[in-house]
Design a protein around this motif. Structure first.
Motif, PDB file in Angstrom:
ATOM      1  N   LYS A 165      -9.892  27.573 -26.490  1.00 49.64           N
ATOM      2  CA  LYS A 165     -10.675  26.702 -27.135  1.00 49.64           C
ATOM      3  C   LYS A 165     -11.985  26.356 -26.475  1.00 49.64           C
ATOM      4  O   LYS A 165     -12.738  25.725 -26.989  1.00 49.64           O
ATOM      5  CB  LYS A 165      -9.796  25.576 -27.354  1.00 49.64           C
ATOM      6  N   ARG A 166     -12.265  26.955 -25.048  1.00 51.91           N
ATOM      7  CA  ARG A 166     -13.241  26.850 -24.358  1.00 51.91           C
ATOM      8  C   ARG A 166     -13.468  25.262 -24.317  1.00 51.91           C
ATOM      9  O   ARG A 166     -14.667  24.868 -24.247  1.00 51.91           O
ATOM     10  CB  ARG A 166     -14.547  27.436 -24.803  1.00 51.91           C
ATOM     11  N   LYS A 167     -12.418  24.437 -23.781  1.00 50.41           N
ATOM     12  CA  LYS A 167     -12.572  23.186 -23.400  1.00 50.41           C
ATOM     13  C   LYS A 167     -12.056  22.665 -22.057  1.00 50.41           C
ATOM     14  O   LYS A 167     -11.234  23.358 -21.390  1.00 50.41           O
ATOM     15  CB  LYS A 167     -11.574  22.377 -24.651  1.00 50.41           C
ATOM     16  N   GLN A 168     -12.664  21.594 -21.737  1.00 47.22           N
ATOM     17  CA  GLN A 168     -12.044  21.233 -20.336  1.00 47.22           C
ATOM     18  C   GLN A 168     -12.340  19.680 -20.464  1.00 47.22           C
ATOM     19  O   GLN A 168     -13.078  19.000 -21.002  1.00 47.22           O
ATOM     20  CB  GLN A 168     -12.692  21.783 -19.110  1.00 47.22           C
ATOM     21  N   LYS A 169     -11.409  19.245 -19.691  1.00 47.09           N
ATOM     22  CA  LYS A 169     -11.328  17.465 -19.586  1.00 47.09           C
ATOM     23  C   LYS A 169     -10.982  16.937 -18.233  1.00 47.09           C
ATOM     24  O   LYS A 169      -9.994  17.554 -17.636  1.00 47.09           O
ATOM     25  CB  LYS A 169     -10.509  17.202 -20.755  1.00 47.09           C
ATOM     26  N   VAL A 170     -11.817  16.055 -17.976  1.00 48.02           N
ATOM     27  CA  VAL A 170     -11.361  15.328 -16.387  1.00 48.02           C
ATOM     28  C   VAL A 170     -10.346  14.269 -17.098  1.00 48.02           C
ATOM     29  O   VAL A 170     -10.522  13.303 -17.950  1.00 48.02           O
ATOM     30  CB  VAL A 170     -12.343  14.863 -15.742  1.00 48.02           C
ATOM     31  N   LEU A 171      -9.054  14.238 -16.534  1.00 49.34           N
ATOM     32  CA  LEU A 171      -8.027  13.540 -17.060  1.00 49.34           C
ATOM     33  C   LEU A 171      -8.070  12.117 -15.863  1.00 49.34           C
ATOM     34  O   LEU A 171      -8.150  12.130 -14.830  1.00 49.34           O
ATOM     35  CB  LEU A 171      -6.600  14.033 -16.914  1.00 49.34           C
ATOM     36  N   GLY A 172      -7.972  10.992 -16.695  1.00 44.64           N
ATOM     37  CA  GLY A 172      -7.876   9.821 -16.122  1.00 44.64           C
ATOM     38  C   GLY A 172      -6.334   9.235 -16.509  1.00 44.64           C
ATOM     39  O   GLY A 172      -5.638   9.523 -17.236  1.00 44.64           O
ATOM     40  N   PRO A 173      -6.029   7.837 -15.941  1.00 41.46           N
ATOM     41  CA  PRO A 173      -4.762   7.400 -16.354  1.00 41.46           C
ATOM     42  C   PRO A 173      -4.872   6.947 -17.462  1.00 41.46           C
ATOM     43  O   PRO A 173      -5.756   6.412 -18.288  1.00 41.46           O
ATOM     44  CB  PRO A 173      -4.647   6.176 -15.279  1.00 41.46           C
ATOM     45  N   ASN A 174      -3.640   7.088 -18.224  1.00 41.62           N
ATOM     46  CA  ASN A 174      -3.111   6.801 -19.688  1.00 41.62           C
ATOM     47  C   ASN A 174      -4.198   7.226 -20.839  1.00 41.62           C
ATOM     48  O   ASN A 174      -4.573   6.806 -21.580  1.00 41.62           O
ATOM     49  CB  ASN A 174      -3.361   5.207 -19.700  1.00 41.62           C
ATOM     50  N   GLN A 175      -4.570   8.553 -20.645  1.00 43.61           N
ATOM     51  CA  GLN A 175      -5.494   9.499 -21.289  1.00 43.61           C
ATOM     52  C   GLN A 175      -4.556  10.377 -22.165  1.00 43.61           C
ATOM     53  O   GLN A 175      -3.530  10.682 -21.642  1.00 43.61           O
ATOM     54  CB  GLN A 175      -6.502  10.058 -20.503  1.00 43.61           C
ATOM     55  N   LYS A 176      -5.044  10.666 -23.483  1.00 44.66           N
ATOM     56  CA  LYS A 176      -4.229  11.757 -24.032  1.00 44.66           C
ATOM     57  C   LYS A 176      -5.143  12.965 -24.055  1.00 44.66           C
ATOM     58  O   LYS A 176      -6.467  13.110 -23.855  1.00 44.66           O
ATOM     59  CB  LYS A 176      -4.321  11.201 -25.718  1.00 44.66           C
ATOM     60  N   LEU A 177      -4.356  14.098 -24.004  1.00 42.24           N
ATOM     61  CA  LEU A 177      -4.605  15.528 -24.031  1.00 42.24           C
ATOM     62  C   LEU A 177      -4.745  15.957 -25.274  1.00 42.24           C
ATOM     63  O   LEU A 177      -3.340  16.233 -25.735  1.00 42.24           O
ATOM     64  CB  LEU A 177      -4.021  15.944 -22.926  1.00 42.24           C
ATOM     65  N   LYS A 178      -5.625  16.482 -26.161  1.00 41.89           N
ATOM     66  CA  LYS A 178      -5.701  16.782 -27.337  1.00 41.89           C
ATOM     67  C   LYS A 178      -5.399  18.457 -27.487  1.00 41.89           C
ATOM     68  O   LYS A 178      -5.204  18.837 -28.428  1.00 41.89           O
ATOM     69  CB  LYS A 178      -6.954  16.468 -28.277  1.00 41.89           C
ATOM     70  N   PHE A 179      -5.423  19.208 -26.123  1.00 39.35           N
ATOM     71  CA  PHE A 179      -5.297  20.503 -26.314  1.00 39.35           C
ATOM     72  C   PHE A 179      -4.281  20.753 -25.259  1.00 39.35           C
ATOM     73  O   PHE A 179      -4.042  20.220 -24.365  1.00 39.35           O
ATOM     74  CB  PHE A 179      -6.493  21.174 -25.964  1.00 39.35           C
ATOM     75  N   ASN A 180      -3.656  22.117 -25.547  1.00 41.41           N
ATOM     76  CA  ASN A 180      -2.646  22.579 -24.578  1.00 41.41           C
ATOM     77  C   ASN A 180      -3.377  23.251 -23.311  1.00 41.41           C
ATOM     78  O   ASN A 180      -4.061  24.152 -23.579  1.00 41.41           O
ATOM     79  CB  ASN A 180      -1.602  23.394 -25.147  1.00 41.41           C
ATOM     80  N   PRO A 181      -3.109  22.667 -22.205  1.00 39.97           N
ATOM     81  CA  PRO A 181      -3.899  23.341 -21.072  1.00 39.97           C
ATOM     82  C   PRO A 181      -3.427  24.706 -20.574  1.00 39.97           C
ATOM     83  O   PRO A 181      -2.279  24.914 -20.583  1.00 39.97           O
ATOM     84  CB  PRO A 181      -3.570  22.259 -19.853  1.00 39.97           C
TER      85      PRO A 181
END
Length: 804
Positions: A146-162
Motif C-alpha cells: 500500500k506504500r504507507k508508513q506511520k510513526v506509532l504513538g501510544p494508544n494509536q490505531k494502525l489501519k494497515f497490516n505492517p
C-alpha cells in the motif's frame, strides 16, 4: 447273511476308536500350532533379492524460542517467523526468529548465528538483539504493497497490516524487522504493543518499579548471582566487582567523609532538609558554611528558586571552595541575602578571600540550544544517507554546533579552575534553578582539579554527588516518558567533555572510553534508580506510593531501594568489566616488595611525559614562534584573540600568564589538568556516535589496536611484578594472596586461546558491533572517511581534496 452280520459286529468299536484317535491328534496339532513360539515354516519361496529395511528416523523436536525474563518482567505480545534485516542491499544475511515485546524490552530470539561478526560484547540484562523500551526514540511501521508508513504513538490505531517495522533508538541504533511470513494480525499487535509500552503514561509504569516490587515480595531470588535490590540511586561495587562501595551521599556520614577528604574544616553537614521539609529538589543532607545557622537557612530558603540554597561542592587545598546555588527570585531581598551568603563563604576561607560569582545562564548555551545541536548531530550521523551529505558533511558537523558547545563548557570550566587554583578565591556557580548547567560545570572543574575524580571510584562518587543527589532532572532530560518538552542531553555533554580530557591526557584517567560509553548507555535502561528520577524526593515519594498500592511493607526505609547503576555485576561479567580499565593509567604509587616488606614507589614529575602523542612540527622544545602564537600542546591561548578572557585587563593578563606557564611545564598527572581547545584538539567522539554505523568502522584498526598492544604490555609488566613479589616475599600471607594472580587487563599476555579476540577480529567500534543495524552505502574515499581517519574537521572539502 447271518454269518456276514455276525462277522461285521466286532469291527464297529475299531472304527470308532480310529475316529477318536484321529480327532485327538488333530486337536493336539492345532493346539501346538496355536501356542508354539516357533514361527511356522514358510510355504512360499521368493526368488527376489532381499532389500535392507528402511529405518524411520524421528523428526527433530523444534526448539522453543523463549526470552530470558528478569524478575517482574512479563511478555505482553509476540510474533513468530520474523526476519531481522542485517543489510539493506541484500537479504542473504538476514536472521529468522521470534519478536517478543515485554514490559522491559523488545527481544528478537533466534538460533541463527550473527553473520559478519566475530566478537560481541554482552550485557547480562539485554540480549544480543534486545532493545530496552526506554532506549526507543521512534517507531515506524511500513506497508510495502500500500506504500504507507506511520510513526506509532501510544494508544494509536494502525489501519494497515505492517510488513516492516523500523525502530530508531536513542543511542543512534536503527533496527529493522520484516513480517513477510508472519501473520498480519500478529504483526500489527506486536507493533502496537511496542508503541504502547515504550511510551508509558506514568512514572510508576516503568519497569524498575515492577522489578523492585518483585524483589520485596521474593527477597531470596537473585539476578545474575546477586541481590537485585540496591541503593536509592547508587549501590556498591567498583567496576571490577571490588569491595569498594560508591558513596550514595544519602546519609550524613557520606558528606562528612567528603568534607574530611578535601580538608574543608570551615564547612559543616546541614540536616535542615531532613524529610525534604525545606526543598524537594535538594538532598536531605548537604554542606554549608559553618557560620550559617539552620535558622538562617530556613529564613532565606523561600527567596531562592525552588528553595535551592547554596550547596557546597568541593574544597581546594588552598582553602577556596566551589559552591552552587539557584538565583534569588526575591528582588527586594536579593542584595541582602546575596551579601549574607557571600560573607559566610568568605569566612570559611582561611585567607578570607573574596568570592567570584559565575552566571552560567549568561556564559553557556541553554539546554534548548544543546538539544538542538544534538538533534542536528543525530540527523547527520544516523538519519541522512551518506551519499547525499558527504560533500557537506564537515560543514554540517560544524553547523550543528555540538563541538562548539563542548569547547565552551571546557573553556568556562578551565577559567574557573584558574580562579580556584591561582587566584585562591571561592567560586559560586549561579543558575536559574541551579540543577542543569551547574551540574556539568561543577563536575568538570572537579575532574580538572582533583585526581581522585579521575579514578573509577571517584568518578562514580562525583556523578552521585553532583548529578543524582543534587537534583539533576534525569526523568525530564532523558525523556523516559516520551512527553517532556525539556529533553536535553547535558549529561552526554559532560561525558563528551570528560572524553576530550581522556583523549588528551590518557595516563591521567583510570577508566577507558568504553566505560564512558557504557555509562551513557546505562541511562537508557529503566532499571536503575540512579538515572530514573528528577530528584531524590521524587524517588521516595513515587516509590512509597507504589509500595502502598502493592501492599509492600517498607518498615523504616524511605521508599523502595532501586538497583544502582554502580552495581556493574548486574550488567557485565567480571571479564567484560575489565574493559573499564585504562591500560595507560599511571597510578599514584606502585607497590613493590623489597626484603619481604611492601613499599611504595612514587613517581616524580620527571617520569611524566608532556604528552603521549607527538608534538606538532612547529613546536620545538616548548618555544613558540610569534607567527603561530601557539603555546605548547595547543593550549587555551588560541591563535585568534582570546575571547574567553572577558574579564578586567589585570584578570585577563593573569589568566593568560597562568595558562602559559601551565602548558609550558610537564603535566603532573596527579595534579591540575587543563583542556587543549584549539581546533585540532576538540574531536568528535567516534566510538559513541559512530559505533552503530557499519560503514564507519575500521576493520582490524582504530584505537582498539593500540589499546590491545598496550594492554598486553601492561599485563606482562604486572605478571613480572607478581612473580617478583612471590619470589622475594618471605611473608606467607603475601605469597598466598589471590589478588596477586588477578589481572586487571582485558587483553592478557597469557590469556585463554580465544580467537574472537585476535587483532583480525577487532574493529574501531570495539567492544560494540554495528552488525544488525540499518546499513547504508560505503563511504570510502569521501570526506567522512577522511575525517574518520583523523582529518582536520575545520578544513573544507576542497582543502581535503587538495591535500591528496
Amino acid at each position: 447273511a447271518a454269518r456276514l452280520a455276525n462277522r461285521r459286529q466286532p469291527r464297529q468299536p475299531i472304527i470308532s476308536f480310529k475316529k477318536k484317535l484321529f480327532s485327538t491328534i488333530v486337536i493336539i496339532l492345532l493346539r501346538r500350532a496355536m501356542f508354539s513360539l516357533r514361527p511356522p515354516k514358510a510355504t512360499f519361496r521368493s526368488y527376489l533379492l532381499p532389500q535392507a529395511e528402511e529405518k524411520i528416523t524421528p523428526e527433530p523436536k523444534l526448539k522453543k524460542l523463549e526470552p530470558v525474563l528478569l524478575p517482574g518482567e512479563i511478555v505482553v505480545n509476540e510474533v513468530n517467523f520474523v526476519r531481522k534485516c542485517i543489510a539493506t542491499d541484500t537479504s542473504q544475511y538476514d536472521l529468522w526468529g521470534k519478536l517478543v515485546c515485554s514490559n522491559f524490552k523488545i527481544s528478537f530470539i533466534t538460533d541463527d548465528p550473527m553473520p559478519l561478526q566475530k566478537f560481541h560484547y554482552r550485557n547480562l540484562l539485554l540480549g544480543e538483539h534486545d532493545v530496552a523500551l526506554t532506549c526507543i526514540e521512534q517507531i515506524v511501521t511500513v506497508n510495502d504493497t500500500k506504500r504507507k508508513q506511520k510513526v506509532l504513538g501510544p494508544n494509536q490505531k494502525l489501519k494497515f497490516n505492517p510488513t516492516e517495522l523500523i525502530i530508531y533508538c536513542k543511542d543512534f541504533r536503527i533496527v529493522r524487522f520484516r513480517f513477510d511470513e508472519a501473520g498480519p494480525e500478529s504483526a500489527k499487535k506486536v507493533c502496537l504493543a511496542i508503541a504502547h509500552y515504550s511510551q508509558p503514561a506514568d512514572l510508576q509504569l516503568l519497569f524498575a518499579f515492577e522489578y523492585v516490587g518483585k524483589k520485596y515480595h521474593n527477597p531470596a531470588k537473585k539476578v545474575n548471582g546477586i541481590d537485585p535490590g540496591g541503593g536509592g540511586g547508587g549501590g556498591g561495587g567498583g567496576s571490577s566487582g571490588s569491595s569498594q562501595q560508591t558513596p550514595l551521599f544519602e546519609t550524613y556520614s557520606d558528606w562528612d567523609r567528603e568534607i574530611k577528604r578535601t580538608g574543608a574544616s570551615e564547612w559543616r553537614v546541614c540536616s535542615v532538609n531532613e524529610g525534604y521539609m525545606i526543598s524537594t529538589c535538594l538532598p536531605e543532607y548537604f554542606v554549608v558554611p559553618s557560620s550559617l545557622a539552620d535558622q538562617d537557612l530556613k529564613h532565606y530558603s523561600p527567596a531562592f528558586t525552588g528553595r535551592r540554597m547554596p550547596m557546597w561542592c568541593w574544597n581546594h587545598s588552598n582553602g577556596s571552595a566551589l559552591v552552587r546555588m539557584a538565583n534569588i527570585k526575591d528582588s527586594l531581598q536579593q542584595r541582602k541575602i546575596d551579601q549574607r551568603i557571600c560573607n559566610a563563604i568568605t569566612r570559611s576561607h582561611p585567607q578570607r578571600s573574596d568570592v567570584y560569582k559565575s552566571d552560567l545562564d549568561k556564559s553557556l548555551p541553554t539546554i534548548q540550544d544543546v538539544q538542538a545541536a544534538f538533534l542536528k548531530l543525530k540527523q547527520l550521523c544516523v538519519n541522512d544517507p551518506f551519499e547525499e551529505t558527504e560533500e557537506k558533511w564537515l560543514s554540517s558537523l560544524e553547523n550543528s554546533r555540538w563541538l562548539e558547545y563542548v569547547r565552551l563548557f571546557l573553556k568556562h570550566s578551565a577559567e574557573l579552575v584558574y580562579m580556584l587554583d591561582s587566584k585562591h578565591v571561592s567560586v559560586v556557580l549561579q543558575e536559574e534553578e541551579g540543577r542543569d548547567l551547574s551540574c556539568c560545570v561543577a563536575s568538570l572543574v572537579q575532574v580538572m582539579l582533583d585526581p581522585f575524580f579521575r579514578t573509577i571510584a571517584g568518578f562514580q562518587s562525583l556523578i552521585q554527588k553532583e548529578w543524582v543527589m543534587a537534583g539533576y532532572p534525569f526523568l525530564d532530560r532523558c525523556n523516559h516518558l516520551k512527553k517532556s518538552d525539556k529533553e536535553s542531553p547535558l549529561f552526554l555533554v559532560f561525558l563528551d567533555c570528560v572524553w576530550q580530557l581522556l583523549e588528551q591526557y590518557p595516563s591521567a584517567f583510570e577508566f577507558s572510553e568504553a566505560y564512558l560509553t557504557i555509562l551513557y548507555d546505562s541511562t537508557r535502561i529503566s532499571l536503575f534508580g540512579t538515572f530514573l528520577f528528577n530528584s531524590p524526593h521524587q524517588r521516595v515519594k513515587q516509590s512509597t506510593e507504589f509500595a502502598i498500592s502493592k501492599n509492600i511493607q517498607l518498615g523504616d526505609e524511605k521508599g523502595l531501594k532501586f538497583p544502582s547503576v554502580w552495581e556493574w555485576s548486574l550488567q557485565h561479567t567480571p571479564r567484560d568489566r575489565m574493559l573499564f580499565h585504562n591500560p595507560l593509567y599511571i597510578g599514584k604509587s606502585t607497590p613493590c616488595v623489597h626484603n619481604g616488606a611492601v613499599k611504595s614507589f612514587k613517581r616524580t614529575k620527571k617520569n611524566y611525559s608532556s604528552t603521549l602523542r607527538g608534538l606538532p612540527p612547529s613546536l620545538k622544545n616548548g618555544i613558540i614562534s610569534e607567527q603561530d602564537f601557539l603555546p605548547r600542546r595547543n593550549s587555551l591561548i588560541l591563535k585568534l584573540k582570546p575571547d574567553f578572557l572577558q574579564h578586567t585587563d589585570s584578570s585577563a593578563s593573569g589568566m593568560e600568564q597562568y595558562f602559559r606557564e601551565w602548558f609550558c611545564k610537564p603535566v603532573d598527572l596527579h595534579g591540575v589538568i587543563l583542556p587543549c581547545l584549539s581546533g585540532t584538539q576538540i574531536k568528535l567522539w567516534k566510538l559513541c556516535y559512530f559505533r552503530w554505523v557499519p560503514e564507519a568502522q575500521i576493520t582490524s584498526g582504530g584505537f582498539i589496536t593500540a589499546f590491545r598492544k598496550i594492554s598486553l604490555l601492561a599485563d606482562e609488566v604486572d605478571m613480572l611484578n607478581r612473580s617478583l613479589r612471590l619470589h622475594n616475599s618471605s611473608l606467607p600471607s603475601l605469597a598466598n594472596n589471590p589478588e596477586l594472580d588477578h589481572s586487571r587487563m582485558y587483553f592478557r599476555i597469557n590469556g585463554p586461546d580465544d580467537t574472537s579476540l585476535s587483532p583480525e577480529s577487532l574493529s574501531s567500534s570495539f567492544p560494540f558491533s554495528p552488525v544488525g543495524n540499518l546499513c547504508r552505502r560505503s563511504i570510502l574515499g569521501t570526506p567522512l572517511s577522511k575525517f574518520l581517519s583523523g582529518a582536520k574537521i575545520w578544513l573544507s572539502t576542497e582543502t581535503l581534496a587538495n591535500e591528496d
